[in-house]
Scaffold this active site. Structure first.
Site, PDB file in Angstrom:
ATOM      1  N   GLN A 139       1.106  -1.124   0.026  1.00 27.78           N
ATOM      2  CA  GLN A 139       0.049   0.078  -0.015  1.00 27.78           C
ATOM      3  C   GLN A 139       0.964   1.296   0.072  1.00 27.78           C
ATOM      4  O   GLN A 139       2.196   1.241   0.229  1.00 27.78           O
ATOM      5  CB  GLN A 139      -1.042  -0.065   1.317  1.00 27.78           C
ATOM      6  N   ASP A 290       2.721  -2.678 -17.861  1.00 20.64           N
ATOM      7  CA  ASP A 290       1.249  -2.607 -16.918  1.00 20.64           C
ATOM      8  C   ASP A 290       0.742  -1.229 -17.106  1.00 20.64           C
ATOM      9  O   ASP A 290       0.338  -0.759 -16.202  1.00 20.64           O
ATOM     10  CB  ASP A 290       1.493  -3.077 -15.690  1.00 20.64           C
TER      11      ASP A 290
END
Length: 509
Positions: A139, A290
């Site tokens: 995170q 990505d």
């Protein structure tokens, strides 16, 4: 002890696939043989009540993998890059996998940062926010440096995520071995190789030092690219489980309403996304693999900002030249040349007919060029191309599959910004510039200089190497008929030439 644990995990996986309706989808995608279908049902159907329900709003396969947790989500994302393994339909479903998970406590993140960087967080940062993004592996928090006040993004791995992934990877290996045992015909899909590839990718993402290095290399490669930016790496605040980058303000590339409200030129942005990707793939051989909307921001000055460098693609110089020649051949509708390039590169076996192959390529290219400009797709072209080359005996090339998958994603981002973009018109100058600089007389001279430099480094040793090579050949020749005098002379001449080249180059360079 791992055997029983792996069996239990396999049962829970099968039960979840049954409960979410994903079992049939997966078995059909892999064209599973009867023995494997029976085994899957035995592992899933009787224990269906043990499976997770998942989100009913998601497609079955996506729903099952999301419910099973981080390792399965990441596995699905990686499989989405391998339509050669899972098929086009399932790969399309898996591309929409989102790995947004509930965040872990900020206090835990601070403790990990302090432990990893060996300094209390309050001494490093003047403030440290609650999580601004939470994914399957890590995170992100926003913070400000205590010394300068500069805003930074601090990425922190989830606690004990390495152990959790390792347990699931063990179960994946167990399942792969079971598949190979129960269904020998499935070995053509190389299930053990697929899991090994997954393990390599994930282990790289679980070591944030490697992602930090990827970000730094990508930033160095693209430093001179106008309108494109990579956040600056803060090496002194990065480690195995913590990565710190410059914080960059901007609008997510998927937020079209905000982009328009900010007055950005959507047509220009759409072309920029495509051109920068092609530049990175062809010029550098190192590209963001990505590059979806969530990993791109539009900075206030209109620049594209790339984020998240966990999955990067790399292609060698020779493959780049082949790829560029294939693209320019299609752009110019020179199907014979495209066919010849495949044969020259060894992609297609030499016993196949080049004219037949060129005819098959025409059948791929012409329908796509007949489309409206807004529907022309380079990604679709590459997908069709792989289908044709497979029929002609070309082996799967993983790096090109990843390139094709990324191309599809990049085109999607470009079209979301500029629905009327002509992919070929935008791509042509990039490809032609690469061709001009890397294929032809200039490239030949550069290659010869590079070869000379390599030879010069071995110059003093070339006579010794030539003698060793000739000695080995002489030893092997004892078991073969005596070579003709002309052949002997050729060996001696080759050795003398190498020795002379080494001597001269060693003096000149």
């Amino acid at each position: 002890m791992r055997g029983p644990h792996n069996i239990l995990r396999l049962i829970r996986t099968g039960a979840t696939f049954e409960r979410t309706g994903a079992m049939n989808v997966v078995l059909e995608a892999f064209n599973a043989p009867p023995s494997l279908r029976v085994a899957a049902r035995i592992l899933g159907w009787p224990f269906k009540w043990l499976g997770y329900k998942g989100d009913p709003n998601l497609p079955p396969a996506t729903r099952a993998l999301t419910a099973l947790g981080p390792a399965y989500i990441k596995f699905g994302q990686i499989l989405s890059t391998r339509p050669d393994v899972v098929g086009d339909d399932l790969a399309l479903q898996l591309r929409v996998l989102q790995d947004k998970l509930p965040p872990f406590p900020t206090a835990v993140a601070k403790a990990m940062v302090a432990r990893e960087l060996d300094t209390p967080v309050d001494e490093l940062f003047s403030d440290f926010s609650e999580p601004v993004a939470a994914a399957s592996i890590a995170q992100v928090h926003k913070a400000h440096l205590a010394t300068t006040g500069e805003p930074v993004a601090v990425k922190v791995l989830r606690p004990k995520i390495e152990q959790a992934f390792q347990r699931d990877i063990d179960a994946f290996y167990f399942a792969a071995k079971l598949i190979e045992t129960l269904a020998p015909s499935a070995r053509r899909l190389r299930p053990m190789d697929v899991i090994e590839h997954f393990e390599g990718v994930v282990m790289g993402e679980l070591d944030l030092r490697l992602e930090t290095a990827s970000a730094a290399e990508f930033a160095a490669n693209t430093a001179g690219d106008e309108g494109f930016r990579v956040p600056e790496v803060k090496w002194f605040l990065s480690s195995r489980r913590v990565m710190t980058l410059e914080w960059v303000e901007g609008i997510p590339a998927g937020n079209i309403t905000e982009i328009e409200a900010a007055g950005h030129d959507r047509e220009k942005l759409g072309e920029m996304v495509l051109k920068t990707f092609l530049n990175h793939a062809l010029r550098d051989g190192y590209f963001h693999a990505d590059m979806h909307q969530g990993n791109l921001k539009i900075a206030p000055d209109g620049a594209l900002v790339a984020l998240d460098f966990g999955i990067m693609g790399r292609i060698d110089e020779y493959t780049r030249r082949v790829y560029a020649e294939i693209l320019i051949g299609f752009i110019r509708k020179d199907y014979r040349r495209v066919a010849e390039v495949h044969f020259e590169a060894g992609y297609v076996p030499p016993d196949r007919d080049v004219d037949e192959f060129a005819r098959a390529l025409r059948a791929v290219g012409e329908p796509i060029f007949g489309m409206d400009a807004s529907r022309i797709s380079m990604g679709r072209l590459l997908s069709y191309l792989f289908e044709v080359t497979e029929r002609f005996g070309m082996e799967t090339r993983t790096e090109l599959i990843l390139l094709q998958r990324t191309m599809v994603v990049v085109e999607g981002v470009s079209r979301s910004l500029n629905p009327h973009i002509n992919i070929w018109s935008a791509a042509r100058p990039i490809v032609e510039r690469y061709i001009a600089e890397n294929i032809g007389p200039k490239a030949l001279v550069r290659d010869l200089v590079k070869t000379a430099r390599v030879l010069s480094r071995f110059g003093p040793r070339l006579p010794e190497l030539a003698e060793a090579a000739l000695t080995r050949e002489a030893q092997r020749a004892e078991a073969r008929p005596e070579p003709a005098p002309a052949r002997k002379g050729l060996y001696l001449a080759a050795g003398a030439a190498l020795a002379a080249a080494g001597f001269v180059l060693g003096r000149l360079i």
